[in-house]
Design a protein around this motif. Sequence first.
Motif, PDB file in Angstrom:
ATOM      1  N   ASP A 108       4.124   7.303   8.009  1.00  0.00           N
ATOM      2  CA  ASP A 108       4.499   8.600   8.537  1.00  0.00           C
ATOM      3  C   ASP A 108       6.019   8.723   8.545  1.00  0.00           C
ATOM      4  O   ASP A 108       6.744   7.726   8.493  1.00  0.00           O
ATOM      5  CB  ASP A 108       3.962   8.784   9.951  1.00  0.00           C
ATOM      6  N   ALA A 109       6.515   9.935   8.658  1.00  0.00           N
ATOM      7  CA  ALA A 109       7.955  10.183   8.559  1.00  0.00           C
ATOM      8  C   ALA A 109       8.751   9.540   9.694  1.00  0.00           C
ATOM      9  O   ALA A 109       9.969   9.378   9.565  1.00  0.00           O
ATOM     10  CB  ALA A 109       8.231  11.682   8.519  1.00  0.00           C
ATOM     11  N   ASP A 110       8.080   9.130  10.764  1.00  0.00           N
ATOM     12  CA  ASP A 110       8.770   8.443  11.852  1.00  0.00           C
ATOM     13  C   ASP A 110       8.665   6.928  11.743  1.00  0.00           C
ATOM     14  O   ASP A 110       9.083   6.197  12.645  1.00  0.00           O
ATOM     15  CB  ASP A 110       8.252   8.914  13.210  1.00  0.00           C
ATOM     16  N   GLY A 111       8.097   6.424  10.631  1.00  0.00           N
ATOM     17  CA  GLY A 111       7.972   4.990  10.417  1.00  0.00           C
ATOM     18  C   GLY A 111       6.679   4.388  10.909  1.00  0.00           C
ATOM     19  O   GLY A 111       6.451   3.185  10.738  1.00  0.00           O
ATOM     20  N   SER A 112       5.790   5.172  11.481  1.00  0.00           N
ATOM     21  CA  SER A 112       4.535   4.660  12.018  1.00  0.00           C
ATOM     22  C   SER A 112       3.423   4.717  10.975  1.00  0.00           C
ATOM     23  O   SER A 112       3.577   5.309   9.897  1.00  0.00           O
ATOM     24  CB  SER A 112       4.119   5.458  13.257  1.00  0.00           C
ATOM     25  N   ASN A 113       2.285   4.119  11.308  1.00  0.00           N
ATOM     26  CA  ASN A 113       1.069   4.187  10.477  1.00  0.00           C
ATOM     27  C   ASN A 113       1.313   3.739   9.037  1.00  0.00           C
ATOM     28  O   ASN A 113       0.984   4.434   8.076  1.00  0.00           O
ATOM     29  CB  ASN A 113       0.481   5.603  10.487  1.00  0.00           C
ATOM     30  N   VAL A 114       1.871   2.543   8.884  1.00  0.00           N
ATOM     31  CA  VAL A 114       2.135   1.990   7.555  1.00  0.00           C
ATOM     32  C   VAL A 114       0.822   1.568   6.904  1.00  0.00           C
ATOM     33  O   VAL A 114      -0.014   0.911   7.530  1.00  0.00           O
ATOM     34  CB  VAL A 114       3.087   0.786   7.649  1.00  0.00           C
ATOM     35  N   ARG A 115       0.648   1.960   5.636  1.00  0.00           N
ATOM     36  CA  ARG A 115      -0.573   1.611   4.913  1.00  0.00           C
ATOM     37  C   ARG A 115      -0.215   1.207   3.487  1.00  0.00           C
ATOM     38  O   ARG A 115       0.572   1.876   2.819  1.00  0.00           O
ATOM     39  CB  ARG A 115      -1.539   2.791   4.896  1.00  0.00           C
ATOM     40  N   ARG A 116      -0.819   0.125   3.011  1.00  0.00           N
ATOM     41  CA  ARG A 116      -0.557  -0.391   1.668  1.00  0.00           C
ATOM     42  C   ARG A 116      -1.409   0.347   0.644  1.00  0.00           C
ATOM     43  O   ARG A 116      -2.612   0.535   0.836  1.00  0.00           O
ATOM     44  CB  ARG A 116      -0.867  -1.887   1.647  1.00  0.00           C
ATOM     45  N   LEU A 117      -0.775   0.758  -0.472  1.00  0.00           N
ATOM     46  CA  LEU A 117      -1.483   1.517  -1.511  1.00  0.00           C
ATOM     47  C   LEU A 117      -1.783   0.701  -2.757  1.00  0.00           C
ATOM     48  O   LEU A 117      -2.729   1.013  -3.477  1.00  0.00           O
ATOM     49  CB  LEU A 117      -0.660   2.748  -1.913  1.00  0.00           C
ATOM     50  N   THR A 118      -0.974  -0.302  -3.080  1.00  0.00           N
ATOM     51  CA  THR A 118      -1.219  -1.122  -4.276  1.00  0.00           C
ATOM     52  C   THR A 118      -1.486  -2.560  -3.863  1.00  0.00           C
ATOM     53  O   THR A 118      -0.922  -3.055  -2.882  1.00  0.00           O
ATOM     54  CB  THR A 118      -0.032  -1.068  -5.263  1.00  0.00           C
ATOM     55  N   HIS A 119      -2.332  -3.228  -4.648  1.00  0.00           N
ATOM     56  CA  HIS A 119      -2.727  -4.603  -4.324  1.00  0.00           C
ATOM     57  C   HIS A 119      -2.698  -5.520  -5.542  1.00  0.00           C
ATOM     58  O   HIS A 119      -2.986  -6.706  -5.423  1.00  0.00           O
ATOM     59  CB  HIS A 119      -4.133  -4.618  -3.707  1.00  0.00           C
ATOM     60  N   GLU A 120      -2.378  -4.993  -6.709  1.00  0.00           N
ATOM     61  CA  GLU A 120      -2.327  -5.796  -7.922  1.00  0.00           C
ATOM     62  C   GLU A 120      -1.123  -6.729  -7.864  1.00  0.00           C
ATOM     63  O   GLU A 120      -0.028  -6.321  -7.462  1.00  0.00           O
ATOM     64  CB  GLU A 120      -2.229  -4.889  -9.157  1.00  0.00           C
ATOM     65  N   GLU A 121      -1.290  -7.975  -8.291  1.00  0.00           N
ATOM     66  CA  GLU A 121      -0.161  -8.897  -8.264  1.00  0.00           C
ATOM     67  C   GLU A 121       0.885  -8.457  -9.284  1.00  0.00           C
ATOM     68  O   GLU A 121       0.584  -8.158 -10.435  1.00  0.00           O
ATOM     69  CB  GLU A 121      -0.602 -10.333  -8.562  1.00  0.00           C
ATOM     70  N   GLY A 122       2.125  -8.430  -8.848  1.00  0.00           N
ATOM     71  CA  GLY A 122       3.208  -7.956  -9.681  1.00  0.00           C
ATOM     72  C   GLY A 122       4.020  -6.918  -8.925  1.00  0.00           C
ATOM     73  O   GLY A 122       3.818  -6.682  -7.732  1.00  0.00           O
ATOM     74  N   TYR A 123       4.942  -6.309  -9.628  1.00  0.00           N
ATOM     75  CA  TYR A 123       5.841  -5.327  -9.014  1.00  0.00           C
ATOM     76  C   TYR A 123       5.290  -3.915  -9.153  1.00  0.00           C
ATOM     77  O   TYR A 123       4.892  -3.482 -10.239  1.00  0.00           O
ATOM     78  CB  TYR A 123       7.218  -5.405  -9.671  1.00  0.00           C
ATOM     79  N   ASP A 124       5.270  -3.172  -8.039  1.00  0.00           N
ATOM     80  CA  ASP A 124       4.954  -1.746  -8.028  1.00  0.00           C
ATOM     81  C   ASP A 124       6.060  -1.049  -7.245  1.00  0.00           C
ATOM     82  O   ASP A 124       6.366  -1.440  -6.109  1.00  0.00           O
ATOM     83  CB  ASP A 124       3.609  -1.484  -7.345  1.00  0.00           C
ATOM     84  N   GLY A 125       6.672  -0.010  -7.816  1.00  0.00           N
ATOM     85  CA  GLY A 125       7.768   0.629  -7.097  1.00  0.00           C
ATOM     86  C   GLY A 125       8.234   1.915  -7.746  1.00  0.00           C
ATOM     87  O   GLY A 125       7.609   2.438  -8.672  1.00  0.00           O
ATOM     88  N   GLY A 126       9.364   2.430  -7.237  1.00  0.00           N
ATOM     89  CA  GLY A 126       9.957   3.649  -7.766  1.00  0.00           C
ATOM     90  C   GLY A 126       9.042   4.851  -7.672  1.00  0.00           C
ATOM     91  O   GLY A 126       8.971   5.652  -8.601  1.00  0.00           O
ATOM     92  N   ALA A 127       8.350   5.014  -6.542  1.00  0.00           N
ATOM     93  CA  ALA A 127       7.289   6.021  -6.423  1.00  0.00           C
ATOM     94  C   ALA A 127       7.817   7.387  -5.997  1.00  0.00           C
ATOM     95  O   ALA A 127       8.736   7.493  -5.184  1.00  0.00           O
ATOM     96  CB  ALA A 127       6.246   5.542  -5.419  1.00  0.00           C
ATOM     97  N   PHE A 128       7.205   8.440  -6.546  1.00  0.00           N
ATOM     98  CA  PHE A 128       7.484   9.824  -6.175  1.00  0.00           C
ATOM     99  C   PHE A 128       6.171  10.594  -6.059  1.00  0.00           C
ATOM    100  O   PHE A 128       5.243  10.383  -6.851  1.00  0.00           O
ATOM    101  CB  PHE A 128       8.350  10.525  -7.229  1.00  0.00           C
ATOM    102  N   PHE A 129       6.103  11.521  -5.113  1.00  0.00           N
ATOM    103  CA  PHE A 129       4.960  12.413  -4.989  1.00  0.00           C
ATOM    104  C   PHE A 129       5.042  13.539  -6.022  1.00  0.00           C
ATOM    105  O   PHE A 129       6.122  13.952  -6.437  1.00  0.00           O
ATOM    106  CB  PHE A 129       4.933  13.051  -3.606  1.00  0.00           C
TER     107      PHE A 129
END
Length: 363
Positions: free
Chosen positions: A192-213
Amino acid sequence: MRRPLLLFAAAALAACGGTDAPEPVGGAKAALVPDSPEEPRLANIRQLTFGGENAEAYFSADGRRLIFQATRPGGWGCDQIYTMDVDGGNERLVSTGKGRTTCGYFFPAGDKILYSSTHLADSACPPKPDYSRGYVWPLEDHDIFIADADGSNVRRLTDTPGYDAEATISPDGRKIVFTSIRDGDLDIYVMDADGSNVRRLTHEEGYDGGAFFSADGTKIVYRAYHPEDPEELEDYRALLRDGLIRPGKLDIWVMDADGSNKRRITNNGAANFAPFFHPNGKQIIFSSNMHDPSGRNFDLYLIGIDGTGLERVTVSPDFDGFPMFSPDGTKLVFASNRNAKVKGETNIFIADWIETPSTTASR
């Protein structure tokens, strides 16, 4: 960690710091640079910065301002976050001037900004990485911060050890997507925008990043490296243990905003990065070295979200990267080594985006 790819071409909720806004630092007005008939998607290209290393410029929701990171000669020594008007004027420092910062982004309402910084771990610039193991990115101890648009009232959003960075915001301003090493691998998370409710979206081993909606907030585009060859996988693991990553291969992926329905968009063995959705939600613009056998030159490409219709957008012999469409799709901002007065100099450029050019060809 988006920033270091340029080297291929020559990366608690309590307040921290003071509440005073950083002072304006000036800023030159845009200068027109020549268009190229080989780049029919771009017209009226204007250079917005002049000197140093400037990258990752992203529009505000009203299309009037840009937030970006820069290292300037005689400046802070490593990347800090700045804002400016889209004509290159009214430039000001909005980060603390301490540590290394990356990935600045405006909240949709325009009253707040987001960025990542190492300044709590150390107010000095982090040491440069050891390239004896080849070209690598250091996974510095970043946290994610929120501040008022003028840089005042800085608040910390993440407080886990290690790398929390590459944060961007959903169009409704309710969710932040980011990359973290908190679970032992480099994965994409949403909170959430206040830093709460963190949830993981990727689980594949390796690097995942640079995300945009996407503009409608239903999808996320990102870059990923999921090594399958045993030697590559062991190299990835060994580097990760030492707080490093090797970015020689990256592909563009898309998933739904809840982390489901992941699909790979590119599969060319190149370093494909900095993806961003076209406002139509049907295409992605990104940077890649796929046309350069040496792997050193990056250009911009457009591709459908189904992986079809690949089109080369820029043909500069120098680096072009970090593209972003304006919210209305009429402008494109990007970083480039073109028109540099000093080798390796990287500046921010803005151009009119030609949706239907008179001559469009895949190159």
